[in-house]
Each structure stands twice: as C-alpha cells, then as structure tokens.
Design a protein around this motif. Structure first.
Motif, PDB file in Angstrom:
ATOM      1  N   LEU A 288      -8.038 -64.637 -10.620  1.00  0.00           N
ATOM      2  CA  LEU A 288      -6.771 -64.615 -10.980  1.00  0.00           C
ATOM      3  C   LEU A 288      -6.585 -64.942 -12.380  1.00  0.00           C
ATOM      4  N   ILE A 289      -7.320 -66.069 -12.712  1.00  0.00           N
ATOM      5  CA  ILE A 289      -7.124 -66.329 -14.325  1.00  0.00           C
ATOM      6  C   ILE A 289      -7.443 -65.397 -15.193  1.00  0.00           C
ATOM      7  N   HIS A 290      -8.297 -64.462 -14.821  1.00  0.00           N
ATOM      8  CA  HIS A 290      -8.765 -63.347 -15.693  1.00  0.00           C
ATOM      9  C   HIS A 290      -7.782 -62.445 -15.637  1.00  0.00           C
ATOM     10  N   GLN A 291      -7.192 -62.215 -14.511  1.00  0.00           N
ATOM     11  CA  GLN A 291      -6.085 -61.272 -14.594  1.00  0.00           C
ATOM     12  C   GLN A 291      -4.849 -61.599 -15.165  1.00  0.00           C
ATOM     13  N   VAL A 292      -4.629 -62.800 -15.132  1.00  0.00           N
ATOM     14  CA  VAL A 292      -3.292 -63.341 -15.717  1.00  0.00           C
ATOM     15  C   VAL A 292      -3.727 -63.359 -17.081  1.00  0.00           C
ATOM     16  N   ARG A 293      -4.900 -63.628 -17.909  1.00  0.00           N
ATOM     17  CA  ARG A 293      -5.072 -63.347 -19.312  1.00  0.00           C
ATOM     18  C   ARG A 293      -4.916 -62.127 -19.641  1.00  0.00           C
ATOM     19  N   ARG A 294      -5.461 -61.040 -18.835  1.00  0.00           N
ATOM     20  CA  ARG A 294      -5.488 -59.666 -19.286  1.00  0.00           C
ATOM     21  C   ARG A 294      -3.834 -59.083 -19.308  1.00  0.00           C
ATOM     22  N   LEU A 295      -3.019 -59.693 -18.317  1.00  0.00           N
ATOM     23  CA  LEU A 295      -1.714 -59.146 -18.427  1.00  0.00           C
ATOM     24  C   LEU A 295      -1.020 -59.733 -19.403  1.00  0.00           C
ATOM     25  N   THR A 296      -1.324 -61.249 -19.517  1.00  0.00           N
ATOM     26  CA  THR A 296      -0.598 -61.798 -20.995  1.00  0.00           C
ATOM     27  C   THR A 296      -0.918 -61.033 -22.116  1.00  0.00           C
ATOM     28  N   ARG A 297      -2.208 -60.736 -22.431  1.00  0.00           N
ATOM     29  CA  ARG A 297      -2.434 -59.923 -23.614  1.00  0.00           C
ATOM     30  C   ARG A 297      -1.687 -58.666 -23.648  1.00  0.00           C
ATOM     31  N   GLN A 298      -1.559 -57.999 -22.595  1.00  0.00           N
ATOM     32  CA  GLN A 298      -0.682 -56.835 -22.459  1.00  0.00           C
ATOM     33  C   GLN A 298       0.497 -56.831 -22.878  1.00  0.00           C
ATOM     34  N   ASN A 299       1.346 -57.720 -22.294  1.00  0.00           N
ATOM     35  CA  ASN A 299       2.642 -58.250 -22.491  1.00  0.00           C
ATOM     36  C   ASN A 299       2.823 -58.502 -23.889  1.00  0.00           C
ATOM     37  N   HIS A 300       1.970 -59.358 -24.458  1.00  0.00           N
ATOM     38  CA  HIS A 300       2.019 -59.855 -25.623  1.00  0.00           C
ATOM     39  C   HIS A 300       2.043 -58.708 -26.795  1.00  0.00           C
ATOM     40  N   THR A 301       1.139 -57.773 -26.601  1.00  0.00           N
ATOM     41  CA  THR A 301       1.076 -56.635 -27.341  1.00  0.00           C
ATOM     42  C   THR A 301       2.230 -55.600 -27.072  1.00  0.00           C
ATOM     43  N   LEU A 302       2.938 -55.652 -26.009  1.00  0.00           N
ATOM     44  CA  LEU A 302       4.058 -54.765 -25.968  1.00  0.00           C
ATOM     45  C   LEU A 302       5.257 -55.440 -26.558  1.00  0.00           C
ATOM     46  N   LEU A 303       5.328 -56.862 -26.545  1.00  0.00           N
ATOM     47  CA  LEU A 303       6.391 -57.576 -27.199  1.00  0.00           C
ATOM     48  C   LEU A 303       6.187 -57.450 -28.641  1.00  0.00           C
ATOM     49  N   ALA A 304       4.990 -57.587 -29.108  1.00  0.00           N
ATOM     50  CA  ALA A 304       4.679 -57.647 -30.823  1.00  0.00           C
ATOM     51  C   ALA A 304       5.186 -56.104 -31.185  1.00  0.00           C
ATOM     52  N   ARG A 305       4.738 -55.107 -30.152  1.00  0.00           N
ATOM     53  CA  ARG A 305       5.054 -53.543 -30.662  1.00  0.00           C
ATOM     54  C   ARG A 305       6.496 -53.390 -30.694  1.00  0.00           C
ATOM     55  N   ALA A 306       7.371 -54.097 -29.882  1.00  0.00           N
ATOM     56  CA  ALA A 306       8.742 -53.880 -29.721  1.00  0.00           C
ATOM     57  C   ALA A 306       9.385 -54.443 -30.844  1.00  0.00           C
ATOM     58  N   VAL A 307       8.769 -55.743 -31.621  1.00  0.00           N
ATOM     59  CA  VAL A 307       9.395 -56.259 -32.576  1.00  0.00           C
ATOM     60  C   VAL A 307       9.120 -55.528 -33.802  1.00  0.00           C
ATOM     61  N   GLU A 308       7.762 -54.895 -33.774  1.00  0.00           N
ATOM     62  CA  GLU A 308       7.488 -54.122 -35.027  1.00  0.00           C
ATOM     63  C   GLU A 308       8.475 -52.588 -35.036  1.00  0.00           C
ATOM     64  N   THR A 309       8.601 -52.133 -33.819  1.00  0.00           N
ATOM     65  CA  THR A 309       9.428 -51.046 -33.934  1.00  0.00           C
ATOM     66  C   THR A 309      10.689 -51.405 -34.377  1.00  0.00           C
ATOM     67  N   HIS A 310      11.344 -52.502 -34.157  1.00  0.00           N
ATOM     68  CA  HIS A 310      12.687 -52.848 -34.398  1.00  0.00           C
ATOM     69  C   HIS A 310      12.744 -53.168 -35.594  1.00  0.00           C
ATOM     70  N   GLN A 311      11.709 -53.826 -36.323  1.00  0.00           N
ATOM     71  CA  GLN A 311      11.856 -54.029 -37.669  1.00  0.00           C
ATOM     72  C   GLN A 311      11.595 -52.954 -38.488  1.00  0.00           C
ATOM     73  N   GLU A 312      10.769 -51.959 -38.082  1.00  0.00           N
ATOM     74  CA  GLU A 312      10.941 -50.503 -38.895  1.00  0.00           C
ATOM     75  C   GLU A 312      12.050 -49.847 -38.869  1.00  0.00           C
ATOM     76  N   LEU A 313      12.712 -50.066 -37.629  1.00  0.00           N
ATOM     77  CA  LEU A 313      14.352 -49.319 -37.520  1.00  0.00           C
ATOM     78  C   LEU A 313      15.172 -49.807 -38.516  1.00  0.00           C
ATOM     79  N   MET A 314      14.971 -51.332 -38.558  1.00  0.00           N
ATOM     80  CA  MET A 314      16.018 -52.031 -39.596  1.00  0.00           C
ATOM     81  C   MET A 314      15.581 -51.786 -41.001  1.00  0.00           C
ATOM     82  N   ARG A 315      14.402 -51.635 -41.297  1.00  0.00           N
ATOM     83  CA  ARG A 315      14.053 -51.262 -42.558  1.00  0.00           C
ATOM     84  C   ARG A 315      14.381 -49.814 -42.929  1.00  0.00           C
ATOM     85  N   THR A 316      14.395 -48.888 -42.111  1.00  0.00           N
ATOM     86  CA  THR A 316      14.859 -47.522 -42.293  1.00  0.00           C
ATOM     87  C   THR A 316      16.622 -47.556 -42.495  1.00  0.00           C
ATOM     88  N   LEU A 317      17.397 -48.195 -41.724  1.00  0.00           N
ATOM     89  CA  LEU A 317      18.740 -48.374 -41.870  1.00  0.00           C
ATOM     90  C   LEU A 317      19.215 -49.188 -43.078  1.00  0.00           C
TER      91      LEU A 317
END
Length: 166
Positions: free
Chosen positions: A106-135
């Motif tokens: 379960l520790i390994h599963q939590v670490r994997r899911l944590t990394r996935q969610n962190h990547t998704l959150l980081a990508r969402a922030v990057e996308t938001h920043q790109e949108l703001m730079r475009t606007l």
C-alpha cells in the motif's frame, strides 16, 4: 489473553485501513482533476492532509508497540518488526508477515498515486500559466535560477491585454 502480537496486528490492520482511505481520497482527487473541479480538488487536498496526520499518529503508535515488544525481548529498540518475527508465536507469524507485506504494498501504491496526482496538478498549473501568458503576454516574465529552475514572475504594473472597447 491478549498477547502483544495481537495488539501489533491490530495496529497494522489500522494502518492498512488508513492507507485504503488515503488511496480513496487520492482517486477522488484525480477524478476532480479530470473533471476540472477546482473546489473539489482543494477540499480533497485538505482532507488528504488531515488524513495523513491521523495516519502518522497511528504509525507512531504501532512503532511504539514494536519498540516495547523489542525491549521486552531484550532486542534493540530500533529493531524492525520483521526482525522480531522469531519472538512471535509460530502460528501468528504468517499473519504478521502478510500484514507487513500489505502495508508495504500500500505504501508503494500511495507513492505511485501521489506522483500521478502531483504530475496532474503541475500540468494544470503549467496550462493555466500558458493561458495567462497568451491572454496577457506582457504581464509575465520567465527567468531561470542558478540551478536551472524555470520561474515565472508577474509584472505588477502592466496594462491588461484584454480591455473593453470604446
């Protein structure tokens, strides 16, 4: 009679339940990320923080039980539960081994899911920043630190690129 190993087994079961709850929260957070539900993501982030604090208390309690068990058997206080298996009743060892394996899995599963969610959150922030730079391209300045980290700074006093006509 409640032998010490049964108390440790119960503590391990509690940790397994805690990890299951945490995995559930991470999966819910992932669903909210995919559905772009920012309020849900924030709410779940708070729930995850609270849940991990509670989990830490349970883990500390289990570690305390293992330390007490080790000392009661003239072993170092830092002994791992796996190293203490010879001091547990032979018929209970497979149960304790299985619980240890479940916690580690379960520790390994939590670490994997944590990394996935962190990547998704980081990508969402990057996308938001790109949108703001475009606007508002003149409102942001991209720089690099000495370590090569990219940072984005907002220019405070720039006129908005989107202005009302007339």
């Amino acid at each position: 009679m409640n032998e010490t190993w049964t108390i440790i087994a119960d503590a391990l079961r509690t940790e397994i339940g805690d990890f299951g709850g945490l995995l559930n929260l991470f999966e819910q957070q992932q669903q909210r990320l995919f559905s772009r539900d920012t309020d849900g993501v924030l709410r779940l982030s708070t729930e995850i923080e609270n849940h991990t604090r509670e989990m830490q208390q349970h883990r500390q309690r289990r570690e305390q039980l293992v330390t007490e068990f080790a000392l009661a058997h003239q072993q170092p206080a830092t002994a791992t539960l796996r190293s203490l298996l010879p001091f547990i009743a032979e018929e209970a060892r497979p149960l304790i081994e299985a619980l240890i394996a479940d916690v580690n899995r379960l520790i390994h599963q939590v670490r994997r899911l944590t990394r996935q969610n962190h990547t998704l959150l980081a990508r969402a922030v990057e996308t938001h920043q790109e949108l703001m730079r475009t606007l508002r391209p003149d409102a942001f300045q991209q720089t690099y630190s000495a370590a090569g980290q990219k940072t984005l700074k907002a220019n405070v006093r720039t006129p908005g690129a989107l202005q009302a006509a007339g």
